[in-house]
Write a protein that holds these residues in place. Structure first.
Motif, short mmCIF file in Angstrom:
data_model
loop_
_atom_site.label_atom_id
_atom_site.label_comp_id
_atom_site.label_asym_id
_atom_site.label_seq_id
_atom_site.Cartn_x
_atom_site.Cartn_y
_atom_site.Cartn_z
N UNK A 47 0.81 -1.22 0.00
CA UNK A 47 0.00 0.00 0.00
C UNK A 47 0.84 1.26 0.00
N UNK A 48 2.00 1.22 0.68
CA UNK A 48 2.84 2.41 0.79
C UNK A 48 3.60 2.71 -0.48
N UNK A 49 3.95 1.70 -1.25
CA UNK A 49 4.73 1.92 -2.48
C UNK A 49 4.39 0.84 -3.48
N UNK A 50 3.93 1.24 -4.64
CA UNK A 50 3.52 0.28 -5.66
C UNK A 50 4.73 -0.34 -6.34
N UNK A 51 4.66 -1.63 -6.63
CA UNK A 51 5.77 -2.28 -7.33
C UNK A 51 5.84 -1.83 -8.79
N UNK A 52 7.03 -1.89 -9.36
CA UNK A 52 7.22 -1.58 -10.77
C UNK A 52 7.44 -2.89 -11.52
N UNK A 53 6.86 -2.99 -12.68
CA UNK A 53 6.99 -4.22 -13.45
C UNK A 53 7.04 -3.92 -14.94
N UNK A 54 7.80 -4.73 -15.65
CA UNK A 54 7.90 -4.61 -17.11
C UNK A 54 7.75 -6.00 -17.71
N UNK A 55 6.87 -6.10 -18.69
CA UNK A 55 6.64 -7.36 -19.39
C UNK A 55 7.19 -7.25 -20.80
N UNK A 56 8.01 -8.20 -21.18
CA UNK A 56 8.59 -8.21 -22.51
C UNK A 56 8.63 -9.62 -23.06
N UNK A 57 9.36 -9.80 -24.15
CA UNK A 57 9.47 -11.13 -24.72
C UNK A 57 9.94 -11.09 -26.16
N UNK A 58 9.73 -12.18 -26.86
CA UNK A 58 10.16 -12.27 -28.25
C UNK A 58 9.43 -13.41 -28.96
N UNK A 59 9.28 -13.26 -30.26
CA UNK A 59 8.78 -14.31 -31.13
C UNK A 59 9.79 -14.49 -32.24
N UNK A 60 10.30 -15.74 -32.41
CA UNK A 60 11.34 -15.97 -33.40
C UNK A 60 10.98 -17.12 -34.33
N UNK A 61 11.44 -16.98 -35.57
CA UNK A 61 11.30 -18.02 -36.58
C UNK A 61 12.69 -18.36 -37.12
N UNK A 62 12.83 -19.57 -37.68
CA UNK A 62 14.16 -20.02 -38.08
C UNK A 62 14.14 -20.76 -39.42
N UNK A 63 15.11 -20.41 -40.27
CA UNK A 63 15.34 -21.14 -41.54
C UNK A 63 16.70 -21.80 -41.46
N UNK A 64 16.81 -23.06 -41.93
CA UNK A 64 18.12 -23.70 -41.98
C UNK A 64 18.24 -24.59 -43.21
#
Length: 378
Positions: free
Chosen positions: A24-41
């Protein structure tokens, strides 16, 4: 059963109420991230792949969470691969306490401090060390980090590898991001110490040394073996150039049953185990140059060559080699890695999966793979 659920519900409500009061006294900080990857071989040792002109498909979808409240920190990454590559897995996840800018404690599945960090390479495939469990690995334990006046010190104790199954006699799961000991052996009680020093303004140097010592518990004999690894590394940044070099030596001494070999040991990740030599030295060297572009959607091009070799300390075991020449194209949140990977006695770059990192054969030459990885990072 109803009583059990009611108890859990009451416990959840109590925890929620306590957290609401604390936050209640101090709100938490949060960051949401990520990635989507594709691959050719395009792999020259796979006849079907060659006839099709290569293969293109899903690589990984990942979620990153970074949060803080007062001096408490949280950092985690969860990855979703195809079922055949291990499926879902936690890459790392820890809760920590930031005493100040110089001192941090991390509890949970955190990155093992060893060698040049965060990576000893520039390419999509990393270096040979990664495939031996000695690069970009995370285990379950407590780590202390110190940073001040050019010095870096990391000391850690890991009770065991990540994703531990607490059932007696159950082998290490193959569904994991980084390579750990598997089969009838398990990693336990590992200590790590890494010290590095940074200096220079125009020519930015780092030199460091790392040590690891731990146990190997055998499920059949119920005896404790041992393992160790040592490394020295050097990195240099000058203008747009970057150089990395590292020497590593390791030895695993499992207490297997009498009829089982002790000159090799099982490692696993991505849903598929293989054998590696129990005693070896590795040598890695990486050089890269970054061209700033800033035209259109293209921000920069990074060219690199990463070489690594594995010298096996066992008569009759042939050495392994890997060389990756490639580039990274930076386009805002999009990163594209284009790699031409050459491997000799490397399971991921050839058709000898189980013995490439052990005995291998002199008859097998080099294999090549053209790999293009496309990712959107958010």
């Amino acid at each position: 059963m109803m009583c059990k659920h009611r108890t859990l519900f009451i416990l959840f409500v109590l925890i929620f109420c306590v957290l609401q009061t604390v936050l209640a006294g101090e709100k938490p900080k949060a960051h949401l991230g990520g990635a989507l990857r594709f691959n050719y071989n395009y792999s020259d040792w796979k006849e079907g792949n060659k006839h099709r002109g290569g293969d293109f498909g899903f690589d990984v979808f990942r979620i990153n969470v970074n949060a803080s409240w007062k001096k408490i920190r949280l950092d985690a990454e969860y990855r979703f691969y195809a079922r055949t590559s291990g499926g879902g897995m936690l890459k790392y996840g820890w809760v920590g306490y930031q005493f100040n800018d110089n001192h941090v404690l991390q509890l949970g599945q955190n990155t093992v401090p060893f060698g040049a960090m965060p990576f000893n390479s520039n390419n999509y495939f990393f270096s040979i060390n990664y495939y031996l469990g000695l690069e970009d690995d995370a285990d379950m334990g407590l780590k202390y980090c110190f940073r001040k006046k050019g010095w870096e010190l990391d000391a850690a104790f890991y009770k065991n590898a990540d994703l531990l199954d607490f059932s007696e006699g159950v082998e290490t799961s193959d569904s994991r991001y980084a390579y750990d000991i598997a089969g009838r052996n398990k990693e336990v009680n590992q200590g790590n110490l890494r010290v590095a020093y940074n200096w220079g303004e125009r020519w930015k140097h780092q030199i460091g040394a790392s040590a690891m010592y731990g146990g190997i518990y055998n499920l059949d004999t119920e005896k404790m073996g041992s393992r160790y690894a040592f490394a020295i590394h050097y990195t240099l940044n000058w203008k747009r150039w970057n150089l990395k070099a590292q020497y590593t030596t390791y030895k695993f001494s499992p207490e297997n049953k009498e009829d089982e070999p002790r000159n090799q040991i099982t490692m696993t990740a991505y849903g598929a185990p293989y054998e590696i030599a129990a005693h070896a030295d590795t040598y890695t060297a990486s050089l890269c140059y970054t061209f700033p572009i800033d035209k259109g959607i293209l921000d920069e091009i990074r060219l690199y060559n990463d070489f690594s070799m594995m010298h096996k300390r066992k008569a009759g075991f042939n050495d392994s080699f890997q060389n990756i020449t490639g580039c990274m194209l930076g386009m805002g949140p999009v990163l594209v890695y284009v790699d031409y990977a050459l491997g000799k006695n490397q399971p991921w770059l050839g058709n000898d999966w189980n013995e490439a990192f052990t005995s291998a054969t002199l008859e097998k030459g080099w294999n090549a793979r053209l790999n293009v990885n496309i990712g959107y990072y958010f």
